[in-house]
Design an enzyme around this catalytic site. Structure first.
Site, PDB file in Angstrom:
ATOM      1  N   ASP A  67       0.816  -1.220   0.000  1.00  0.00           N
ATOM      2  CA  ASP A  67       0.000   0.000   0.000  1.00  0.00           C
ATOM      3  C   ASP A  67       0.848   1.268   0.000  1.00  0.00           C
ATOM      4  O   ASP A  67       2.057   1.221   0.238  1.00  0.00           O
ATOM      5  CB  ASP A  67      -0.969  -0.003   1.206  1.00  0.00           C
ATOM      6  CG  ASP A  67      -0.324  -0.478   2.507  1.00  0.00           C
ATOM      7  OD1 ASP A  67       0.925  -0.492   2.583  1.00  0.00           O
ATOM      8  OD2 ASP A  67      -1.050  -0.817   3.442  1.00  0.00           O
ATOM      9  N   ASN A 137      -7.197  -2.634  14.576  1.00  0.00           N
ATOM     10  CA  ASN A 137      -8.601  -3.035  14.376  1.00  0.00           C
ATOM     11  C   ASN A 137      -8.699  -4.280  13.495  1.00  0.00           C
ATOM     12  O   ASN A 137      -9.757  -4.587  12.962  1.00  0.00           O
ATOM     13  CB  ASN A 137      -9.404  -1.872  13.769  1.00  0.00           C
ATOM     14  CG  ASN A 137      -8.820  -1.400  12.438  1.00  0.00           C
ATOM     15  OD1 ASN A 137      -7.873  -1.984  11.914  1.00  0.00           O
ATOM     16  ND2 ASN A 137      -9.380  -0.341  11.886  1.00  0.00           N
ATOM     17  N   HIS A 139      -7.062  -4.705  10.644  1.00  0.00           N
ATOM     18  CA  HIS A 139      -6.868  -4.472   9.203  1.00  0.00           C
ATOM     19  C   HIS A 139      -5.563  -5.078   8.718  1.00  0.00           C
ATOM     20  O   HIS A 139      -4.596  -5.218   9.472  1.00  0.00           O
ATOM     21  CB  HIS A 139      -6.968  -2.974   8.843  1.00  0.00           C
ATOM     22  CG  HIS A 139      -5.826  -2.124   9.252  1.00  0.00           C
ATOM     23  ND1 HIS A 139      -5.963  -1.037  10.088  1.00  0.00           N
ATOM     24  CD2 HIS A 139      -4.501  -2.162   8.940  1.00  0.00           C
ATOM     25  CE1 HIS A 139      -4.778  -0.464  10.256  1.00  0.00           C
ATOM     26  NE2 HIS A 139      -3.879  -1.126   9.567  1.00  0.00           N
ATOM     27  N   GLU A 144      -9.798  -1.976   5.761  1.00  0.00           N
ATOM     28  CA  GLU A 144     -10.420  -1.667   7.044  1.00  0.00           C
ATOM     29  C   GLU A 144     -11.579  -2.622   7.307  1.00  0.00           C
ATOM     30  O   GLU A 144     -12.101  -3.234   6.371  1.00  0.00           O
ATOM     31  CB  GLU A 144     -10.952  -0.225   7.000  1.00  0.00           C
ATOM     32  CG  GLU A 144      -9.899   0.816   6.711  1.00  0.00           C
ATOM     33  CD  GLU A 144      -8.941   1.031   7.864  1.00  0.00           C
ATOM     34  OE1 GLU A 144      -9.064   0.340   8.889  1.00  0.00           O
ATOM     35  OE2 GLU A 144      -8.068   1.900   7.738  1.00  0.00           O
TER      36      GLU A 144
HETATM   37  C1  F6R Z   1       1.413  -1.273   6.103  1.00  0.00           C
HETATM   38  C2  F6R Z   1       0.192  -2.052   6.280  1.00  0.00           C
HETATM   39  C3  F6R Z   1      -0.603  -1.993   7.544  1.00  0.00           C
HETATM   40  C4  F6R Z   1       0.241  -2.294   8.776  1.00  0.00           C
HETATM   41  C5  F6R Z   1      -0.612  -2.192  10.028  1.00  0.00           C
HETATM   42  C6  F6R Z   1       0.204  -2.393  11.287  1.00  0.00           C
HETATM   43  O1  F6R Z   1       1.955  -1.472   4.824  1.00  0.00           O
HETATM   44  O2  F6R Z   1      -0.185  -2.701   5.370  1.00  0.00           O
HETATM   45  O3  F6R Z   1      -1.668  -2.905   7.468  1.00  0.00           O
HETATM   46  O4  F6R Z   1       0.783  -3.569   8.666  1.00  0.00           O
HETATM   47  O5  F6R Z   1      -1.234  -0.951  10.083  1.00  0.00           O
HETATM   48  O6  F6R Z   1       1.045  -1.306  11.453  1.00  0.00           O
HETATM   49  P1  F6R Z   1       2.197  -1.296  12.561  1.00  0.00           P
HETATM   50  O7  F6R Z   1       3.141  -2.370  12.167  1.00  0.00           O
HETATM   51  O8  F6R Z   1       2.809   0.056  12.487  1.00  0.00           O
HETATM   52  O9  F6R Z   1       1.511  -1.592  13.865  1.00  0.00           O
END
Ligand code: F6R
Length: 242
Positions: A67, A137, A139, A144
C-alpha cells in the site's frame, strides 16, 4: 494455519527474517510482498544484516508493497516508498526497478494505480510470499473492517482509527492523508503463501478474534484462516489471548 510464538519481539524479528531469507532463495525470480509500519522494522534490519554479511542477496528478487498513501509521490517523509528505501531497498542489492510500491500521484489515474499494479503483479507470475502486519482493528494492508473480501488493488478512504494509529508518524492528525491505494483481500489471498507478524499486547484481543473467531469482513485478518499456506509470527504479548 500455523502459529509460531516467541518470547520477545527480537525473537519474532529473527524468526521472520530467517524465514523470509530462506524462502527468497528457494527459486529464481522469487516475488515477495512487503508491508511497512513499526512491526516489520526489526525484520528488515535483520535482512539488511544478512546481506551485509554476504549471507543473502536480493538480486533477481521482485518485491511488491501492499500500500501507499494516495497522492504521495514516494519521497514525502511518511511515504511508504521512502520508508522501504530507508529500511531495506537502499541497503540491499535489490536491482533498480525490481521493487514496486503503489503510486497514485501526479497524472496517474486511479485505474492505472489499481489495475495497473494488479497487472504488474500478474505479469511477474503472482506473489510467492506476502509478509503482513496487522492493524489495531484487525486491518491488513489498508483493508479496514467491513471491506469486501472480493476486492483487488483499490483506492480506500482511511478510517478515523487508522488515521489516529498512523498519526504518530505525522506532526498532527490533520496531516495524515485520508486515502490510500492498497492491495485488497482478494490480492492478498491470491498470494501463494503468507506470513503475518504481530507484536504487543495492544493487538492481543483482535489477534485472538482474527485467528479463533468467525471469518468475517469485520475483522479483515480473520480471512487468513481460509488461506492454505499462512503462518503467524507473534510475540507472547500479542499471543496472550489465544
Ligand atoms: C502497512 C500495512 C498496515 C500495517 C498495520 C500495522 O503497509 O499494510 O496494514 O501492517 O497498520 O502497522 P504497525 O506495524 O505500524 O503496527
Amino acid at each position: 494455519m500455523e502459529i509460531r510464538i516467541f518470547e520477545t519481539e527480537a525473537g519474532v524479528d529473527k524468526a521472520a527474517a530467517d524465514y523470509v531469507a530462506a524462502r527468497i532463495t528457494e527459486k529464481k525470480g522469487f516475488v515477495l510482498g512487503l508491508p511497512t509500519g513499526g512491526t516489520p522494522e526489526g525484520m528488515y534490519a535483520k535482512l539488511v544484516d544478512k546481506v551485509n554479511k554476504g549471507e543473502l542477496s536480493f538480486k533477481g528478487i521482485t518485491t511488491f508493497n501492499l500500500d501507499e498513501y494516495a497522492g504521495y509521490k514516494g519521497d514525502e517523509p511518511q511515504a511508504y516508498l521512502r520508508f522501504m528505501k530507508e529500511h531495506l531497498f537502499d541497503h540491499v542489492d535489490i536491482e533498480e526497478g525490481a521493487y514496486n510500491v503503489p503510486n497514485m500521484s501526479g497524472d496517474t489515474t486511479e485505474k492505472e494505480a489499481t489495475y495497473g499494479y494488479e497487472n504488474k503483479i500478474a505479469g511477474k507470475g503472482g506473489i510467492d510470499l506476502m509478509v503482513l502486519g496487522m492493524g489495531g482493528n484487525g486491518h491488513i494492508g489498508f483493508n479496514e473492517p467491513g471491506t469486501p473480501f472480493g476486492l483487488g488493488v483499490h483506492r480506500v478512504e482511511l478510517t478515523e482509527k487508522t488515521r489516529q494509529d498512523n498519526s504518530r508518524f505525522f506532526a498532527s492528525i490533520d496531516d495524515v492523508p485520508t486515502a490510500a491505494i492498497t492491495m485488497g483481500i482478494r490480492s492478498i489471498m491470491n498470494c501463494r503463501s503468507l506470513i503475518m507478524i504481530v507484536k504487543g499486547s495492544a493487538k492481543a484481543k483482535v489477534l485472538a478474534q482474527a485467528l479463533s473467531g468467525p471469518v468475517t469482513e469485520d475483522i479483515p485478518a480473520s480471512v487468513l484462516q481460509l488461506h492454505p499456506q499462512a503462518i503467524i509470527f507473534a510475540d507472547k504479548e500479542a499471543a496472550s489471548c489465544l
